[in-house]
Scaffold this motif. Structure first.
Motif, PDB file in Angstrom:
ATOM      1  N   VAL A 167      -7.011 -22.629  48.833  1.00  0.00           N
ATOM      2  CA  VAL A 167      -6.375 -23.701  47.980  1.00  0.00           C
ATOM      3  C   VAL A 167      -7.248 -24.169  46.944  1.00  0.00           C
ATOM      4  N   GLY A 168      -7.616 -23.888  45.852  1.00  0.00           N
ATOM      5  CA  GLY A 168      -8.435 -24.157  44.722  1.00  0.00           C
ATOM      6  C   GLY A 168      -8.127 -25.762  44.547  1.00  0.00           C
ATOM      7  N   THR A 169      -9.312 -26.651  44.144  1.00  0.00           N
ATOM      8  CA  THR A 169      -8.876 -27.910  43.984  1.00  0.00           C
ATOM      9  C   THR A 169      -9.701 -28.399  42.558  1.00  0.00           C
ATOM     10  N   SER A 170     -10.568 -27.755  42.184  1.00  0.00           N
ATOM     11  CA  SER A 170     -11.258 -28.052  40.967  1.00  0.00           C
ATOM     12  C   SER A 170     -12.162 -26.736  40.462  1.00  0.00           C
ATOM     13  N   GLY A 171     -12.436 -26.546  39.470  1.00  0.00           N
ATOM     14  CA  GLY A 171     -13.411 -25.703  38.891  1.00  0.00           C
ATOM     15  C   GLY A 171     -13.747 -25.468  37.247  1.00  0.00           C
ATOM     16  N   VAL A 172     -14.823 -25.008  36.930  1.00  0.00           N
ATOM     17  CA  VAL A 172     -15.257 -24.717  35.597  1.00  0.00           C
ATOM     18  C   VAL A 172     -15.630 -23.351  35.591  1.00  0.00           C
ATOM     19  N   GLN A 173     -15.252 -22.660  34.866  1.00  0.00           N
ATOM     20  CA  GLN A 173     -15.543 -21.172  34.368  1.00  0.00           C
ATOM     21  C   GLN A 173     -15.831 -20.898  33.074  1.00  0.00           C
ATOM     22  N   LEU A 174     -16.904 -20.020  32.864  1.00  0.00           N
ATOM     23  CA  LEU A 174     -17.107 -19.688  31.507  1.00  0.00           C
ATOM     24  C   LEU A 174     -16.916 -18.027  31.500  1.00  0.00           C
ATOM     25  N   ALA A 175     -15.615 -17.787  30.533  1.00  0.00           N
ATOM     26  CA  ALA A 175     -15.069 -16.488  30.823  1.00  0.00           C
ATOM     27  C   ALA A 175     -16.053 -15.454  30.404  1.00  0.00           C
ATOM     28  N   GLU A 176     -15.865 -14.341  30.910  1.00  0.00           N
ATOM     29  CA  GLU A 176     -16.848 -13.229  30.616  1.00  0.00           C
ATOM     30  C   GLU A 176     -16.473 -12.667  29.166  1.00  0.00           C
ATOM     31  N   GLY A 177     -17.527 -12.213  28.822  1.00  0.00           N
ATOM     32  CA  GLY A 177     -17.617 -11.506  27.310  1.00  0.00           C
ATOM     33  C   GLY A 177     -17.853 -12.707  26.204  1.00  0.00           C
ATOM     34  N   GLY A 178     -18.194 -14.026  26.621  1.00  0.00           N
ATOM     35  CA  GLY A 178     -18.415 -14.851  25.799  1.00  0.00           C
ATOM     36  C   GLY A 178     -19.836 -14.723  24.813  1.00  0.00           C
ATOM     37  N   SER A 179     -19.887 -15.100  23.775  1.00  0.00           N
ATOM     38  CA  SER A 179     -21.092 -14.964  22.980  1.00  0.00           C
ATOM     39  C   SER A 179     -21.320 -16.218  21.895  1.00  0.00           C
ATOM     40  N   ILE A 180     -22.673 -16.652  22.040  1.00  0.00           N
ATOM     41  CA  ILE A 180     -23.188 -17.719  21.084  1.00  0.00           C
ATOM     42  C   ILE A 180     -24.487 -17.006  20.328  1.00  0.00           C
ATOM     43  N   GLN A 181     -24.403 -16.574  19.215  1.00  0.00           N
ATOM     44  CA  GLN A 181     -25.659 -15.929  18.576  1.00  0.00           C
ATOM     45  C   GLN A 181     -25.883 -17.071  17.366  1.00  0.00           C
ATOM     46  N   LEU A 182     -27.401 -17.306  17.410  1.00  0.00           N
ATOM     47  CA  LEU A 182     -27.933 -18.095  16.565  1.00  0.00           C
ATOM     48  C   LEU A 182     -29.006 -17.217  15.423  1.00  0.00           C
ATOM     49  N   ARG A 183     -29.061 -17.395  14.285  1.00  0.00           N
ATOM     50  CA  ARG A 183     -30.029 -16.831  13.435  1.00  0.00           C
ATOM     51  C   ARG A 183     -30.601 -17.634  12.577  1.00  0.00           C
ATOM     52  N   THR A 184     -31.973 -17.804  12.676  1.00  0.00           N
ATOM     53  CA  THR A 184     -32.777 -18.429  11.413  1.00  0.00           C
ATOM     54  C   THR A 184     -33.241 -17.656  10.392  1.00  0.00           C
TER      55      THR A 184
END
Length: 459
Positions: free
Chosen positions: A185-202
């Motif tokens: 029985v789950g009570t709490s959680g934090v999940q980063l969903a698969e396939g996420g992307s954060i791209q930074l270009r300078t």
């Protein structure tokens, strides 16, 4: 601008604030704690009835570094030293934390049958991050001029009740098998969903920063969202409330094991948390961060994120410039299975040696862990031991353990990282496990963990 990144860094570091399994308990046949890893180990219990009392297990694992390596004291505050962090990590790095608070348990042997029942609160946390992410914070974006870098970490922390019901059977007086079904029985959680992307270009000429992101953060009873610039990671995964056992966030898991008693040699093998998952349908808040933004100026991040300011200050300095998409759609958490293979051998009446191989599912990949131990019976009621533990990417650690059985009380205490415990006093860093049980019914002559020619309670 990069709020998702810092929410995730908060998630990664919050693992260190939690705090099950160390690598000693599965090898102490005859102890109540060993039955959590293998339902067939009930047949090693010397008494026909064993009552499990409250216990605690806690193990934090940081690949390539130790917690004390990346924090410094400054002005009475403990703050992150990102430069030291950057010098220690590899291209990909994992943080893992497992915690268990055992509330009660019961094991009964009758003839060839064994029954077991228990409840515990578990926290399973794991995150993976790149060196590029740490370098960006430590050094600013100057080293990445003309480059596009991927920053998105991945990971999850999930807290849940576990109620286990096990049945085992002694095929002969030397071989027993067992299975267990576990209601989650789950009570709490934090999940980063698969396939996420954060791209930074300078940009090479103008030094403009372009951020392109598509990240979903799924939460349950963990993240507070009040307004555009206010996200709070309000997460206490070790909170225990039995009223939550009636919650709608549920799942199942299965354990299977075999135990073999060959007089002075005892062997066991098991797989735990097979098929374990939790379907989150209640109190869900999901946030999706998408879009492309461009900012001017070199080393914007370096100005905001020096290694002399705290993570909290850094997060407060970077406010969202857009509204994330919000939803209450359900999601699923997968809990990785583990395989245990181990054994003990009584070298003499008082001296025992043991070895354990564990295969753990870590972010979808099986990773091995190895433990070697020696244990000595100082007295009929007291055994003390030393254990050497190694996990992939984790520094090899030396630990100590003891098992005491004064009267009907059984006391188990172990640390996989004993010298870390002495130097820091922090059980979250030391792989600590503590437990109590009561032995009821007719007492057996043998000490737990010592040799006997057959399983207890057989006709």
């Amino acid at each position: 601008m990069m709020r998702p990144i810092y929410l995730l860094l908060g998630l990664i570091l919050s693992l260190a604030g939690l705090r099950a399994q160390n690598l000693t308990a599965p090898l102490l046949s005859g102890s109540w704690q060993s039955t959590y890893h293998n339902p067939a180990m009930v047949h090693f219990l010397p008494q026909p009835v064993t009552l499990g009392l409250p216990g605690l297990a806690n193990d934090l694992r940081l690949e390539n570094l130790q917690y004390k390596d990346i924090f410094v004291e400054e002005g009475g505050r403990r703050i992150l030293d990102f430069t030291a962090w950057s010098d220690l990590v590899d291209e990909q790095n994992t943080v893992q934390d497992v915690y268990s608070f055992e509330t009660f348990g019961l094991a009964v042997q009758r003839g060839r049958l064994g029954l077991s029942l228990y409840h515990r609160l578990r926290v399973e946390g794991e995150a993976q991050y790149s060196r590029t992410l740490v370098d960006l914070i430590a050094l600013g974006n100057a080293p990445f001029i003309g480059q596009t870098v991927e920053l998105a970490p991945q990971g999850e922390v999930v807290s849940f009740h576990e109620v286990g019901l096990g049945l085992s059977y002694a095929l002969t007086d030397k071989i027993a098998v067992g299975g267990r079904v576990k209601y989650l029985v789950g009570t709490s959680g934090v999940q980063l969903a698969e396939g996420g992307s954060i791209q930074l270009r300078t940009a090479e000429e103008s030094f403009a920063l372009t951020l392109e992101q598509d990240v979903r953060v799924n939460t349950v009873n963990a993240l507070e969202y009040e307004r555009l610039d206010s996200f709070t990671l309000d997460y206490d995964p070790t909170r225990l409330s039995f009223s939550e056992l009636t919650g709608a966030n549920t799942g199942l898991a299965f354990d299977f094991g075999i135990a073999v008693n060959l007089d002075r040699l005892r062997l066991n093998a098991s797989v735990v948390d097979l098929g374990a998952s939790i379907d989150w349908t209640e109190d869900v808040s999901s946030f999706r961060f998408t879009g492309t933004e461009t900012f001017d100026g070199l080393d914007l991040l370096e100005d905001l994120l020096r290694d002399t300011i705290s993570l909290a200050t850094a997060v407060d300095s970077l406010l969202l410039t857009y509204e994330p998409e919000r939803s209450t759609a359900g999601f699923q958490s997968q809990i990785g299975a583990s395989v245990y293979l181990g054994g003990e051998y009584d070298i003499t009446e008082r001296l025992t040696a043991g070895a354990m191989l564990v295969l753990e599912d870590r972010l979808g990949e099986l990773q091995p862990a190895v433990a070697l131990l020696g244990r000595y019976a100082v007295a009929d009621w007291l055994q003390v031991g030393i254990n050497l533990n190694h996990r992939t990417g984790i520094r090899t650690n030396l630990g100590l353990h003891l098992y005491a059985s004064p009267g009907r009380v059984r006391v188990f205490a172990s640390s996989d990282k004993f010298f870390t415990l002495l130097s820091t006093g922090n059980t979250a860093l030391a792989g600590v496990r503590l437990g109590l049980s009561l032995a009821l019914g007719q007492r057996a002559a043998e000490r737990p963990g010592r040799s006997r020619s057959s399983f207890a309670s057989l006709p």
